[in-house]
Design a protein around this motif. Sequence first.
Motif, PDB file in Angstrom:
ATOM      1  N   UNK A   1       0.847  -1.186   0.000  1.00  0.00           N
ATOM      2  CA  UNK A   1       0.000   0.000   0.000  1.00  0.00           C
ATOM      3  C   UNK A   1       0.880   1.232   0.000  1.00  0.00           C
ATOM      4  N   UNK A   2       0.316   2.361  -0.347  1.00  0.00           N
ATOM      5  CA  UNK A   2       1.082   3.602  -0.406  1.00  0.00           C
ATOM      6  C   UNK A   2       1.728   3.922   0.940  1.00  0.00           C
ATOM      7  N   UNK A   3       1.071   3.535   2.029  1.00  0.00           N
ATOM      8  CA  UNK A   3       1.609   3.812   3.367  1.00  0.00           C
ATOM      9  C   UNK A   3       2.865   3.006   3.655  1.00  0.00           C
ATOM     10  N   UNK A   4       3.108   1.943   2.867  1.00  0.00           N
ATOM     11  CA  UNK A   4       4.318   1.131   3.034  1.00  0.00           C
ATOM     12  C   UNK A   4       5.543   1.781   2.398  1.00  0.00           C
ATOM     13  N   UNK A   5       5.332   2.794   1.568  1.00  0.00           N
ATOM     14  CA  UNK A   5       6.447   3.455   0.880  1.00  0.00           C
ATOM     15  C   UNK A   5       7.119   4.442   1.825  1.00  0.00           C
ATOM     16  N   UNK A   6       7.890   3.879   2.758  1.00  0.00           N
ATOM     17  CA  UNK A   6       8.462   4.684   3.842  1.00  0.00           C
ATOM     18  C   UNK A   6       9.799   5.310   3.493  1.00  0.00           C
ATOM     19  N   UNK A   7      10.419   4.876   2.388  1.00  0.00           N
ATOM     20  CA  UNK A   7      11.733   5.384   2.026  1.00  0.00           C
ATOM     21  C   UNK A   7      12.203   4.767   0.733  1.00  0.00           C
ATOM     22  N   UNK A   8      13.498   4.868   0.437  1.00  0.00           N
ATOM     23  CA  UNK A   8      14.037   4.293  -0.803  1.00  0.00           C
ATOM     24  C   UNK A   8      13.877   2.780  -0.832  1.00  0.00           C
ATOM     25  N   UNK A   9      13.921   2.217  -2.036  1.00  0.00           N
ATOM     26  CA  UNK A   9      13.790   0.776  -2.218  1.00  0.00           C
ATOM     27  C   UNK A   9      15.130   0.217  -2.674  1.00  0.00           C
ATOM     28  N   UNK A  10      15.607  -0.805  -1.984  1.00  0.00           N
ATOM     29  CA  UNK A  10      16.870  -1.467  -2.307  1.00  0.00           C
ATOM     30  C   UNK A  10      16.591  -2.842  -2.889  1.00  0.00           C
ATOM     31  N   UNK A  11      17.552  -3.355  -3.655  1.00  0.00           N
ATOM     32  CA  UNK A  11      17.396  -4.717  -4.140  1.00  0.00           C
ATOM     33  C   UNK A  11      17.951  -5.706  -3.108  1.00  0.00           C
ATOM     34  N   UNK A  12      17.913  -6.974  -3.438  1.00  0.00           N
ATOM     35  CA  UNK A  12      18.310  -8.053  -2.533  1.00  0.00           C
ATOM     36  C   UNK A  12      19.740  -7.901  -2.031  1.00  0.00           C
ATOM     37  N   UNK A  13      20.583  -7.199  -2.810  1.00  0.00           N
ATOM     38  CA  UNK A  13      21.995  -7.033  -2.457  1.00  0.00           C
ATOM     39  C   UNK A  13      22.312  -5.649  -1.883  1.00  0.00           C
TER      40      UNK A  13
END
Length: 267
Positions: free
Chosen positions: A92-104
């Motif tokens: 949900x939009x509320x989960x977008x708390x910051x930048x998104x990183x990949x598995x590494x």
Amino acid sequence: MGMYDYLGGEQIKIFYAPIFSPKGMSMNDKAGTWHSGGKLCSYDVGDELPLKTLYYHYPQNFLVYDFRFEYEDVWVVKNGTFEKIVSYRDLENSDMVGPVLDYYGRELNIKKVEDFSTIKMDEKECHQENKRIELKMFPNGLIHTIKNNYDEFKKKENEWEAVSYGGSKRFSEKWFANDTHRNEKKFGEAIDSLHFHWEERNKDESNYKMYVECAEYTKSLIDNNPHIITQYKQWLNNEEMLNAIEFNTLIKEVMNTGSISTLQEAK
């Protein structure tokens, strides 16, 4: 099997550790560092996470998304602690708390919830296209050809690398954020490795030689970028961490290193 940690019971490699590889030990024959994916640590909901080391910094709030293959996991980190794992389909939009990183641990150009499905589709298309090209060039498969008909592979190697790199490059340029602190992180990996080998150097001749080679590698980074020490300190911004590893002493040793023989004489 590679090393990794567990975050919410699932494997993850964002909390990696650098390992020094001397000249002649890697595929490109150069000294450098590579990443071990973790230390088999397990972090559960509410646990504080190792967000800052000598070689990586993560913010207090971010997400981790493993977009490869059929994986759907998104890890949510809030206020420096692990909050939950959720499928990208349920974000949900509320989960977008910051930048998104990949598995590494590499930052992705994901800015909205819809991007999670888009990058997954793009990765799948890129993988399928590379596979089609691979089978056209190597009907028996790339790995099979390398193992059983290496001469055929060598004839087509440059063409294959150019084609496969092109598709991967387009994907990377679209989805991976530009890392403006790549040099500082690389130097931090060298310093972390150097500190480890400094502490191990007197155990035996092999350990001492590894320390010497790591010191020479670190010095080469400084020689190639005379401002790297200042840049690194500004990026790290943590005197306590530097003092804990006796950073100034390490740098003094490195800068006094003219060659392996110089260090061996000082031993």
